[in-house]
Design a protein around this motif. Structure first.
Motif, PDB file in Angstrom:
ATOM      1  N   GLN A 322      14.761  32.954  32.872  1.00 57.86           N
ATOM      2  CA  GLN A 322      14.844  33.833  32.418  1.00 57.86           C
ATOM      3  C   GLN A 322      13.904  35.028  33.293  1.00 57.86           C
ATOM      4  O   GLN A 322      14.170  36.577  33.140  1.00 57.86           O
ATOM      5  CB  GLN A 322      14.282  33.786  31.333  1.00 57.86           C
ATOM      6  CG  GLN A 322      14.219  32.414  30.191  1.00 57.86           C
ATOM      7  CD  GLN A 322      16.660  32.725  29.701  1.00 57.86           C
ATOM      8  OE1 GLN A 322      16.411  34.148  29.406  1.00 57.86           O
ATOM      9  NE2 GLN A 322      16.985  31.697  30.000  1.00 57.86           N
ATOM     10  N   GLN A 572      22.144  36.840  23.429  1.00 53.21           N
ATOM     11  CA  GLN A 572      21.628  35.436  23.248  1.00 53.21           C
ATOM     12  C   GLN A 572      20.691  35.493  23.870  1.00 53.21           C
ATOM     13  O   GLN A 572      19.385  34.295  24.152  1.00 53.21           O
ATOM     14  CB  GLN A 572      22.326  34.107  23.579  1.00 53.21           C
ATOM     15  CG  GLN A 572      22.402  33.178  23.390  1.00 53.21           C
ATOM     16  CD  GLN A 572      22.861  32.276  23.781  1.00 53.21           C
ATOM     17  OE1 GLN A 572      24.398  32.522  24.015  1.00 53.21           O
ATOM     18  NE2 GLN A 572      23.382  30.165  23.840  1.00 53.21           N
ATOM     19  N   GLY A 575      16.911  37.146  23.413  1.00 55.62           N
ATOM     20  CA  GLY A 575      16.024  36.468  22.134  1.00 55.62           C
ATOM     21  C   GLY A 575      15.923  37.193  21.096  1.00 55.62           C
ATOM     22  O   GLY A 575      17.654  37.997  20.430  1.00 55.62           O
ATOM     23  N   ALA A 581      14.069  35.123  24.845  1.00 58.13           N
ATOM     24  CA  ALA A 581      14.456  33.915  24.159  1.00 58.13           C
ATOM     25  C   ALA A 581      13.482  32.449  24.361  1.00 58.13           C
ATOM     26  O   ALA A 581      13.405  31.404  23.586  1.00 58.13           O
ATOM     27  CB  ALA A 581      15.331  34.120  25.432  1.00 58.13           C
TER      28      ALA A 581
END
Length: 937
Positions: A322, A572, A575, A581
């Protein structure tokens, strides 16, 4: 006295250790609902009663035979034999099996199929009605598959072309590189020379006797199991099996069914592959381990330890991915079967362009971090909660288990002796085991995976890039394994909940209206939202939610379209609410609930699912999507990297070139609503624009119509709706979509497009469409037309001509934004046969418009439609479809006049008329991709 007490404590402790050892040696509890037996001739049978599909059963024959048993001159015959099982048996000559089952509503490829792998071949007949003597028919098919294939010369020769086209369809850059890597992953064992598709030099020329010899050598009762799963009388079926199969003679002096092992290696093996059609890299580090038995509580404990160790490691790597500064786009860690004797701990990495060395180092650092230090207490507890929830969900839905998932367990039992456990009792054992799992045990587990022996490294390189070399890989591994700078993993997320920092002011339900036709109720909320709800527990412990609003991309400016494509992706990845997320996933540990948003041409949508106890969590997620959506700038950077890599990856991909060429042929170069996915398109994607589009399209929840179906009582649901849905502020703004769909360049497009490709093949794309008034009859008749065409081109293009492996025909009817029927065909084939096959397809379509329709074909499809409609009623999804169509369009799918009456009364004339209207009055394109001729030297 002190010495006596110490001795007593030591004695008691030793007894406890001994008791624990004994409990770990106890056999796992078996599922007594599955009847298992072995006939005198060695054939094994399994019978399982379940009414998950009422009035139907599925039938399987599991052959402990695969391509690994082939001799050098038989490569491809195991797979060829699988095909021949559908081309004539003693009781069903020619296409008798297919014709018989299709007359009773089954569909080839969907309900009737088979597969061949290295070590087994499995045939299936799924969801066949149990009425009209069909149980006996299906048992006879299994008996014939066991030892009564005809294997006629004519049928063998006809199938050679089909298998050659199957091979052709699969050939691409990825397959060529996979074949190059197989000798390394399987360490030059026999597996490396036994790809199930085989050698085309063998397929095209083998002697008939060679196939018959392979059949008689290996298709025999001691290597076969049959499984019957469904809504049947177990004792009656068992009696039929004993009567029908006991007469098959066991083979005397049978060849030994050998098992091939993959040898070990001390030095890491390495292979680098490049291909002119591959433009993005991948790295796979594998470590082979022996397959261990799964029979005792101790084996279950080992499995739980492995599951926890890998799930935590996967979460760490996902968290790292991420970050926009990392050098890889994605990575995964799995421990998966490789062969009968080996599993492989595999680390798969997709590096960013020209960052293979950095990506390998970064991901491997996380593996070694776990190997050096193990895991944190919070990670372990989350993983335990997730496992417990998974068990509870399985137990709640155990009576809804699909035939296929039951067969998978049976198959593993037959082929590897894996225990089919009683899930309730297993969970009881698992809970005790989970309570005793420690970081020390998990640390030992991950260290056991990461051994120095039996390693192999497969690098998919890119021509012109600095690909990860064997020497570089070894240096990276050595440096990291000896590094003193790697530190333990740390995290902070204590005491937070999903709604931390969110203030909710509940609304109310101001009215409830029940509907007797559907059994549903509509809740009218104080903020203007309507929620249609139906309690359904056909699938226990499952709840689904859909919300739909009109508008979609049709209301956006052309310049906004690239950003609109990535609204749901960024939502998505970012988060929700206060959590990114990674944090959100941790907050959701132990819960079964998920929500996603969608943005289509004419709609916005919200979809949710949960188990019964986590409906509140699902509605909390819905609430946050409307009041606290999250747009993370760092996540956008990660998404940009993924987009840019996709552009690189597709640049040399033949399939992507065809898709672009098809778009240009249909819409031209400058159509903003049909733009090519290139760098200009990617550059137009804007973070701020995505935020703006989301906020506009999901600005007002009162414009959404909600549908909730599942195993949740009204008393549980209503206060949750008042709190989380009625508590959202609204503006009562209603929108309609626009019909601004792009038109083709002309009414008739007929074009051959030449593409450079290493393995030559033609790809045929044909579409006909016609605007006409929407009606339920038109939707059914167009669907039937597609099914008839599928039967026709399977019989001609595949079977008669051997010209394509899986020619596809379909037809349907769209309601919105335009009311329109369509027919489409697509298939890969030999370039030399493309024009001939296109002519055959056109001729078959033309015949239907002239009324040339077989009664038998129409009746097959009629039976199939009625069967599938009846079987669909056993699923919660049927009721979701029921209330959605009823409240949005005023259609009642429960009413026989809207389906059953139409299907029963439809005639050949009905199908002829709709086919003629589509063909003669509509638009069409016929685009065939062919290999670009090589320049003459």
């Amino acid at each position: 006295m002190k010495q006596i007490i110490v001795s007593l404590l030591v004695f008691v402790s030793s007894l406890m250790v001994k008791a624990q050892e004994n409990s770990l040696n106890e056999a796992l509890p078996t599922d007594k609902s599955i009847v298992k037996g072995v006939l005198p001739n060695g054939m094994t049978y399994y019978i399982k009663k379940t009414d998950v599909v009422k009035g139907a059963a599925s039938y399987y024959i599991i052959q402990n035979v695969g391509s690994i048993l082939e001799n050098d001159d038989q490569q491809g015959l195991a797979h060829f034999l699988e095909h021949m099982a559908f081309n004539g048996t003693e009781s069903f000559p020619g296409k008798g099996i297919l014709n018989t089952l299709q007359k009773n509503g089954a569909v080839f490829g969907k309900d009737i199929n088979a597969y061949t792998s290295f070590d087994e071949t499995v045939y299936n007949m799924n969801n066949i009605p149990t009425k009209d003597g069909l149980v006996d028919v299906c048992l006879t098919v299994l008996r014939d598959w066991s030892n009564k294939l005809l294997l006629t010369n004519e049928e063998i020769d006809a199938e050679r072309g089909v298998i050659k086209e199957e091979w052709r369809t699969r050939q691409n850059g990825q397959m060529r590189l996979f074949e190059k890597s197989v000798p390394v992953s399987y360490n030059n064992s026999k597996y490396a020379q036994r790809m199930p598709i085989g050698l085309m030099s063998v397929v095209e020329k083998f002697d008939y006797k060679a196939l018959r010899d392979f059949y008689h050598d290996w298709y025999r009762t001691d290597l076969q199991a049959i499984a019957i799963i469904g809504d049947i009388d177990v004792k009656e079926v068992e009696k039929k099996i004993q009567e029908k199969f006991s007469g098959i003679q066991a083979v005397k002096n049978a060849k030994q069914r050998f098992v091939v092992d993959i040898p070990g290696n001390e030095k890491m093996q390495y292979v680098l592959g490049t291909d002119p059609e591959i433009s993005s890299a991948s790295i796979s580090l594998g470590i082979r381990h022996n397959v261990l038995k799964e029979e005792t509580a101790g084996d279950l404990k080992r499995g739980l330890l492995e599951s926890i160790a890998l799930s935590i490691l996967s979460e760490r790597i996902s968290e790292l991915a991420q970050q926009p500064t990392v050098s890889f786009l994605g990575a995964r860690v799995v421990n998966s079967p490789l062969s009968r004797t080996k599993k492989v701990f595999n680390i798969a990495i997709t590096p960013k362009p020209n960052q293979q060395q950095e990506a390998f180092s970064q991901v491997l650092t996380e593996i070694i971090r776990a190997v050096k230090f193990g895991y944190t207490a919070s990670e372990i507890e989350r993983a335990k909660e997730n496992i417990k929830t998974a068990y509870e969900n399985q137990i709640a839905a155990k009576n809804q288990k699909s035939h296929a998932s039951i067969e998978n367990q049976i198959q593993e039992n037959f082929l590897t002796n894996a225990v089919i456990t009683d899930i309730d009792k297993e969970y009881g054992i698992a809970k005790e085991l989970l309570a005793g799992i420690t970081n020390e045990a998990l640390h030992a587990t991950i260290k056991g995976f990461y051994t120095k022996e039996n390693r192999f490294l497969i690098v998919t390189g890119v021509e012109g890039q600095q690909n990860l070399s064997e020497d570089e890989a070894n240096k990276i591994i050595t440096a990291l394994e000896n590094s003193s700078s790697i530190e333990p993993y740390k995290e902070e997320l204590a005491g937070k909940t999903l709604l931390s920092g969110v203030e909710i002011k509940p609304g109310t339900i101001i009215a409830v209206k029940a509907d007797k036709k559907t059994g549903a109720a509509t809740f009218y909320l104080s903020n203007g939202v309507k929620v249609h709800y139906k309690f359904v527990n056909k699938e226990k412990n499952q709840v689904s939610l859909n919300a739909i609003s009109n508008g979609g991309v049709s209301l956006l400016k052309d310049a906004d379209l690239p950003s609109a494509d990535f609204v749901s992706n960024l939502a998505q990845m970012s988060g929700l609410g206060a959590f990114n997320a990674t944090e959100l996933k941790k907050i959701m540990a132990g819960k079964t609930a998920g929500v996603s948003i969608g943005l289509s041409d004419i709609n916005e949508s919200v979809s949710g699912r949960s188990n019964t106890k986590d409906v509140e969590t699902m509605l909390q997620l819905i609430h946050l999507h409307f009041v606290r959506p999250r747009f993370d700038a760092e996540s956008f950077k990660v998404m940009q990297s993924n987009i840019n890599n996709y552009i690189v990856r597709r640049s040399k991909d033949v399939g992507e070139k065809m898709r672009d060429s098809l778009t240009l042929a249909l819409y031209g170069k400058n159509n903003p609503r049909e733009a090519l996915f290139n760098q200009d398109y990617a550059d137009a994607v804007s973070f701020e624009k995505i935020k703006q589009i989301y906020k506009e399209r999901f600005a007002d929840i009162s414009d959404f119509e909600f549908f909730i179906v599942g195993d949740v009582e009204e008393a549980q649901l209503k206060p949750l709706l008042e709190k989380y849905i009625a508590g959202i502020k609204t503006e009562n703004k209603k929108e309609k979509y626009l019909d601004n769909e792009s038109e083709w360049l002309s009414a008739r497009i007929d074009k051959d497009i030449f593409i450079e490709m290493k393995d030559p093949k033609a790809v045929v794309n044909m579409v006909y469409r016609k605007e006409m008034p929407y009606s339920i009859k038109n939707t059914i008749y167009s669907s039937v037309l597609g099914k008839i065409l599928q039967l026709r081109i399977t019989a001609t293009v595949r079977e008669a001509e051997g010209g394509a492996y899986s020619p596809s025909a379909s037809a349907g009817f769209s309601r919105e934004p335009k009311s329109r029927a369509f027919v489409s065909f697509s298939f890969d084939c030999n370039p030399d046969m493309a024009d001939k096959l296109v002519a055959i397809v056109n001729e078959e379509f033309k015949k239907i418009t002239e009324g040339n329709i077989n009664d038998e074909d129409l009746n097959k499809i009629r039976t199939n439609l009625l069967k599938e409609k009846e079987q669909s009623k056993d699923k919660n999804s049927y009721d979701m479809q029921l209330i959605t169509k009823y409240y949005r369009y005023g259609e009642d799918i429960n009413d026989p006049k809207n389906f059953e009456d139409i299907v029963n009364k439809m005639t050949k004339k009905d199908i002829q008329l709709i086919a003629a209207e589509i063909l003669k009055g509509g638009k069409s394109y016929e685009i065939v991709f062919k290999p670009k001729p090589k320049p003459k030297v």
